[in-house]
Design a protein around this motif. Structure first.
Motif: not given
Lengths: 232, 264
Positions: A141-146
């Motif tokens: 998953x994207x850095x943002x979602x993490x």
């Protein structure tokens, strides 16, 4: 003896994360593993295959977390028989209402980041009372979602140590191994649960199969939130 | 603020000391990491991410601004140093681009108006426009990657950005690296794509779990990089033309080098 209790949603990668971590820890300590599941698992064989004494417990008709708690003493005996300095208990943990962690064990919650940003808010005490929260599958998953996921975990458990792990590559294993080392000494006679199990004991728990509400007794809760005792 | 990170040598998988004493990387620098599968690229990145203090399998030590970092930097998840971007990453959240960016900004304690800025810059990296009311899950690979790059540049605070294999991402690679490094971030690129690898200032060559050597990009490589970047940009333009159902003309000025080489 140090006792590590790992809980998490099915398929989150508990076994993979534990295998990688045990490979690090056992360089210095004798480790034993108990794997708890409900109906079926082959995961204990994966622990055998890396040469760690492993015991399987199937809870069958009993709630798997209650089963884990009830059998703690027998698990300790198994670990002592193998001269283990560390006992790792991998629980099945399904309904998210119980948390199997005890006062002096290291509570490790393994949670899958791909299950969406609301998951940390849903899973309850096995996340909020853990010492260490291991977030898996963050690599897809994207850095943002993490970062959103991580923030939600901290909302539920502000003092936990978060480890971002990957069961396939072994990322995070060294960090988790260090947490195992820092665990407190377990004392079977004095251990208490960090969080109580649910109060609701009802006739379904003892085998009722009829659906109609007139057949149910015990501590029950209605859809509108009213909780009551039905019975004599 | 992080002005630099230093990697102090450890040992490789067979226990031999790495052949350097210290790798010093300044903010804004772009460093390549190359080597076959299993050569230790991920372990090196993990050492940086965890701020290893000779306590990982590699025994490397990481310094920030030339000093041993504070313990809370190592363990406070909000202060994680490394933000990651890779080919395998997807957006899974079921919400619109704008809602998502606002949520992320809120989580990082930033102004939710940043959402507009991120979308604006993401659109400068991709050929297919991203609108703020689009659902995240319908974005194409190129749109997703562009949005991830712009989000890391403006919303994630992490001073180090790790880019892992984004060669086929369908975005303007050169502009993407510029956007990130322009914001004072240290960029580590794991790649064998010559367009990206030659854009870096140095390449760490990994072998058997250790840094085998450090190559500084030569003048020849820099010239080649300019050319490869031009080719990459032309490919990007042609890809967009194909996407929009256009007929490709060899005379078109946007594909100058192709024209030169094919029709002379």
């Amino acid at each position: 003896m140090k006792v590590i209790i790992a809980a998490g949603t099915p398929g989150a990668g508990k076994t993979a994360v534990l295998l990688n971590t045990i490979k690090q820890v056992r360089k210095q300590h004798q480790v034993a593993v108990v794997k708890i599941d409900c109906l079926y698992t082959e995961d204990h064989i994966r622990f055998f295959s890396i040469g760690v004494p492993a015991l399987l417990g199937l809870s069958k008709d009993m709630c798997p977390d209650h089963y884990t708690i009830f059998n703690t003493g027998e698990m300790i005996e198994f670990a002592e028989k193998h001269k283990a300095e560390m006992l790792v208990i991998e629980t099945a943990g399904l309904c998210h209402r119980c948390a199997p962690y005890t006062s002096n064990s290291l509570g490790v919650c393994v949670i899958d980041a791909t299950t969406g940003p609301n998951t940390p808010l849903k899973v309850g005490p096995f996340l909020s009372t853990a010492n260490t929260v291991v977030i898996t599958k963050g690599d897809v998953i994207s850095q943002a979602e993490r970062e959103i996921f991580r923030e939600r975990v901290l909302e539920m458990n502000p003092s936990c140590r978060i480890i971002e792990a990957n069961g396939l590559t072994g990322k995070g294993a060294t960090e988790l191994a260090a947490c195992f080392e820092d665990a407190a000494e377990f004392s079977y006679d004095e251990e208490r649960l960090r969080h109580n199990a649910p109060f609701s004991i009802c006739t379904l728990c003892v085998g009722e199969t009829r659906v109609h509400q007139q057949f149910h007794r015990g501590v029950i809760r209605h859809l509108n939130g009213v909780q009551e005792y039905l019975g004599e | 603020m992080i002005q630099s990170i230093s990697i102090l040598a450890g040992k490789n998988k067979v226990g031999l000391a790495e052949r350097f004493s210290e790798i010093h990387i300044d903010a804004g620098e772009i460093i390549g990491i190359v080597g076959p599968t299993g050569s230790g690229k991920s372990a090196l990145i993990e050492d940086i991410e965890q701020l290893a203090q000779r306590d990982t399998t590699s025994s490397r030590q990481i310094l920030l601004n030339g000093k041993v970092p504070d313990a809370d930097l190592r363990f406070d998840p909000k202060k994680k140093l490394v933000a990651q971007l890779s080919q395998n990453m997807n957006f899974l959240a079921d919400m619109t681009v704008d809602e998502f960016l606002r949520l992320h900004a809120k989580c990082r304690g930033k102004d939710s108006l940043l959402s507009e800025k991120v979308i604006y810059y993401a659109n400068s990296l991709t050929g297919e426009p991203i609108r703020k009311d689009m659902n995240l899950t319908v974005l194409s690979g190129g749109q997703s990657r562009s949005l991830m790059v712009a989000d890391v540049a403006f919303i994630s605070d992490s001073p180090v950005v790790l880019i892992d294999e984004i060669e086929n991402a369908g975005i303007k690679k050169h502009e993407a690296l510029e956007l990130l490094s322009g914001n004072g971030k240290i960029i580590l690129v794991v790649t064998h794509d010559p367009v990206l690898a030659l854009l870096t200032q140095r390449r760490l060559v990994m072998r058997k779990g250790g840094v085998e050597k450090i190559l500084t990009t030569t003048e020849d490589e820099k010239r080649l990089s300019v050319y490869l970047n031009q080719v990459d940009r032309e490919l990007f333009t042609i890809r967009e033309q194909v996407r929009h159902g256009e007929e490709i003309s060899l005379e078109a000025s946007s594909v100058a080098s192709v024209t030169e080489n094919i029709i002379g």
